[in-house]
Design an enzyme around this catalytic site. Structure first.
Site, PDB file in Angstrom:
ATOM      1  N   ASP A  39      30.978  45.239  34.440  1.00  0.00           N
ATOM      2  CA  ASP A  39      29.784  44.936  35.219  1.00  0.00           C
ATOM      3  C   ASP A  39      29.016  46.230  35.431  1.00  0.00           C
ATOM      4  OD1 ASP A  39      28.338  42.792  36.965  1.00  0.00           O
ATOM      5  OD2 ASP A  39      28.394  44.608  38.195  1.00  0.00           O
ATOM      6  N   GLU A  41      25.566  48.036  37.417  1.00  0.00           N
ATOM      7  CA  GLU A  41      24.448  47.984  38.354  1.00  0.00           C
ATOM      8  C   GLU A  41      23.374  48.915  37.813  1.00  0.00           C
ATOM      9  OE1 GLU A  41      24.364  45.803  40.641  1.00  0.00           O
ATOM     10  OE2 GLU A  41      26.474  45.222  40.427  1.00  0.00           O
ATOM     11  N   HIS A 183      27.513  42.617  44.278  1.00  0.00           N
ATOM     12  CA  HIS A 183      26.587  43.488  43.556  1.00  0.00           C
ATOM     13  C   HIS A 183      27.054  44.942  43.537  1.00  0.00           C
ATOM     14  CE1 HIS A 183      23.620  40.389  42.803  1.00  0.00           C
ATOM     15  NE2 HIS A 183      23.664  40.035  44.095  1.00  0.00           N
ATOM     16  N   ASP A 188      32.360  43.144  41.327  1.00  0.00           N
ATOM     17  CA  ASP A 188      31.891  42.054  40.468  1.00  0.00           C
ATOM     18  C   ASP A 188      32.758  41.929  39.220  1.00  0.00           C
ATOM     19  OD1 ASP A 188      29.958  41.832  42.357  1.00  0.00           O
ATOM     20  OD2 ASP A 188      28.252  42.101  41.002  1.00  0.00           O
TER      21      ASP A 188
END
Length: 603
Positions: A39, A41, A183, A188
């Site tokens: 994941d 960001e 998030h 995540d």
């Protein structure tokens, strides 16, 4: 700096994990696949205008966590305020973090994509696009890992009545993940691991037990009726050869060839097979009959023969055999060129054939190329050997000098039989031995048209000549092999997946047909094997005079093999009567000299 953790090997499998304990040995079992669940960001938006701010990844195999990777990443631009609120990652937090260029090597080493690890992400294209951009920025090659998208799997495995959408948070609540997505990259990724295991548990109930199955299943939904036919592959040999799908009455539906019959047939029952006609074929099939072959050449030839014998409705080559077209120089008092669908035994009467052409239009172009050079009649009416003095008048082609008008008879100024016979003989020569006239006049015509800037017309002349020379070249190369009573050739075995290596691959050809093939053991004397092959090879009758062989496609396949580098000619039977040679000034020679001319406008 990145945080990488490695838990103790005694960690128990995670709840809901899919551990496959038994399976058909046809692919990498899911329990042995290393998944790197990722994941990212970012600062928001596509990779062209956004950057990574955090990387989180969990490496799992067989339901067991092997390690975790987490790091903040310093972007070159500021993080927008709304993104800071969404992710909780502020500009101050990333100020002292490493850049993407500094982080990427350690992440790729952790992931092990170059060692076969599979990348997993929720909405994978988004994360993959950022990783690709990072690799490009860092001047590193993209490792091209296999990718599993949990969004795609969820769309096929989670019903609408279970969840209103396929967002990670929605699926996390559905499957009661141990980590709640918020998030932050690592959180995540951990939630995605639980979602992945839950989805793998469901997909296992649909017969997906290997990575290959999973990739195929994710590609598209598989019709349950087709997947239920998977048992047809059970017991088939994992060896090279030909396979036949048959229905309940024994009718052959489809014929194919593969280096691994078992694996190839099994693929018809997965989502990797997307052709609608194959779905229809599998629905009707009740059994698969394999034919194990010694060499790729034998498998290719057997496939052609079975298709020719059974005309399977789902093989495209047998779907419309009437579409094959031949160009025929007719056996009439005043021969002409005609397009026909069959080759007849009328060579003794003077007929000649050129083809086959897969497209009627290409055959028409070949005829037009010959008409450009030779003033053969083009009318389809029958003209008696002695045309009637009161017969019909000549057509417009006679007025423009493109036909000698033999229909008029010599009494009315028509062409006589002797001069027309010379035209016919010139056409025969073009078909069989000498294409000099076609090449010379065609090139002159193209140059003249190009000089007048009539480029489209020049290109049309070239296309017609190319269509004729291509077909004539194939026919002239094919004819000597089809006429040879026996030819033996050999080559060193070429390493190929699924095929034996070492020794010699020996091929016995009789009248353009594969009469036998064998592989000699490495290090042994091939002569005894060759003699045994000649003694036991198929007895092939000679084709009728003038016919292009028993199976034209088979002869072409054999020619392709015989003309490969490294093939050695062992023996020819009656080489003086039927030499293996092509005409010096034939279509192949002419085609090689059909050089490009400025047939298109420079603009």
């Amino acid at each position: 700096m990145p945080v990488v953790s490695h838990p103790c090997p005694t960690v128990a499998p995670m709840p809901g994990s899919a551990i496959q304990t038994s399976f058909e040995d046809l692919g990498q079992p899911l329990s042995e696949v290393t998944f790197v669940v990722l994941d990212l960001e970012t600062t928001g938006g596509p990779p062209s205008g956004a950057e990574i701010t955090e990387i989180g990844a969990v490496k799992v195999r067989g339901g067991q966590v092997l390690g975790e990777f987490q790091t903040l990443v310093r972007p070159a631009s500021a993080i927008p305020a709304f993104v800071q609120v969404l992710t909780g990652i502020t500009n101050r937090m990333v100020a002292s973090a490493p850049s993407t260029r500094e982080v990427l090597p350690s992440f790729l080493e952790f992931a092990g994509f170059d060692r076969g690890a599979v990348l997993v992400a929720h909405n994978a294209p988004y994360d993959v696009s950022f990783l690709k951009a990072a690799c490009e920025l860092s001047e590193r090659p993209w490792p091209k890992p296999r990718v599993v998208d949990t969004v795609v799997l969820a769309r096929q495995l989670v019903d609408r009545d279970e969840a209103p959408d396929r967002k990670l948070g929605t699926l996390a609540r559905l499957f009661s993940t141990t980590t709640t997505p918020d998030h932050r990259a690592l959180h995540d990724a951990r939630a995605t691991v639980d979602v992945l295991h839950a989805l793998l548990g469901r997909v296992g109930n649909r017969g997906v037990h290997s990575l290959e199955d999973l990739s195929a299943f994710a590609a598209t939904a598989v019709n349950p009726a087709r997947r239920a036919k998977k048992h047809l592959a059970v017991g088939l040999p994992s060896a090279p050869g030909v396979y036949q799908f048959q229905d309940a009455s024994g009718r052959v539906l489809y014929v194919g060839t593969s280096v691994d019959v078992h694996r190839r047939v099994r693929s018809y029952f997965t989502a990797s097979e997307t052709r609608p006609r194959m779905t229809e074929m599998v629905r009707a099939a009740t059994t698969v009959v394999p034919v194990v072959c010694a060499t790729p050449l034998e498998a290719r030839v057997r496939e052609l023969r079975l298709i020719a014998e059974h005309a399977p409705p789902y093989n495209r080559r047998s779907k419309a055999p009437e579409k094959v077209t031949w160009v025929k120089l007719t056996a009439e008092a005043w021969p002409r060129l005609s397009l026909v669908k069959q080759v007849r035994d009328d060579a003794a009467a003077g007929a000649r054939y050129l083809g086959p052409f897969r497209s009627a239009r290409t055959a028409e172009l070949a005829v037009e190329a010959l008409h450009d050079v030779h003033p053969l009649r083009r009318c389809t009416r029958k003209i008696p050997k002695r045309p009637r003095a009161d017969g019909e008048g000549a057509c417009v082609l006679a007025d423009i000098g493109r036909c000698g008008a033999p229909c008029l008879g010599t009494e009315r100024g028509g062409q006589d039989a002797a001069s027309y016979a010379q035209v016919v003989e010139a056409v025969r020569a073009a078909l069989g031995t000498d294409a000099t006239q076609e090449l010379t006049l065609g090139r002159e015509r193209m140059r003249a048209l190009a000089a007048q800037e009539r480029y489209e017309e020049a290109a049309a002349v070239r296309d017609r000549l190319e269509a004729f020379l291509t077909a004539a070249d194939r026919a002239q190369r094919r004819a000597p092999v089809a006429d040879l009573p026996e030819l033996v050739a050999a080559r060193r075995c070429v390493p190929a997946p699924g095929w034996p290596t070492g020794g010699w691959e020996v091929v016995l050809v009789r009248y353009g047909r594969l009469a036998g093939t064998c592989l000699t053991p490495p290090g042994s004397d091939p002569v005894p094997h060759i003699e045994a092959l000649r003694a036991t090879g198929e007895v092939v009758p000679a084709p009728a005079p003038g016919r292009p062989g028993l199976l034209v496609e088979e002869t072409d396949v054999l020619l392709g093999w015989l003309e490969q580098p490294g093939v050695r000619l062992v023996s020819l039977q009656d080489p003086d009567v039927s030499p293996w040679a092509c005409p010096v000034r034939g279509a192949g020679w002419a085609r090689s000299r059909l050089t490009a001319l400025p047939v298109a406008s420079p603009a």
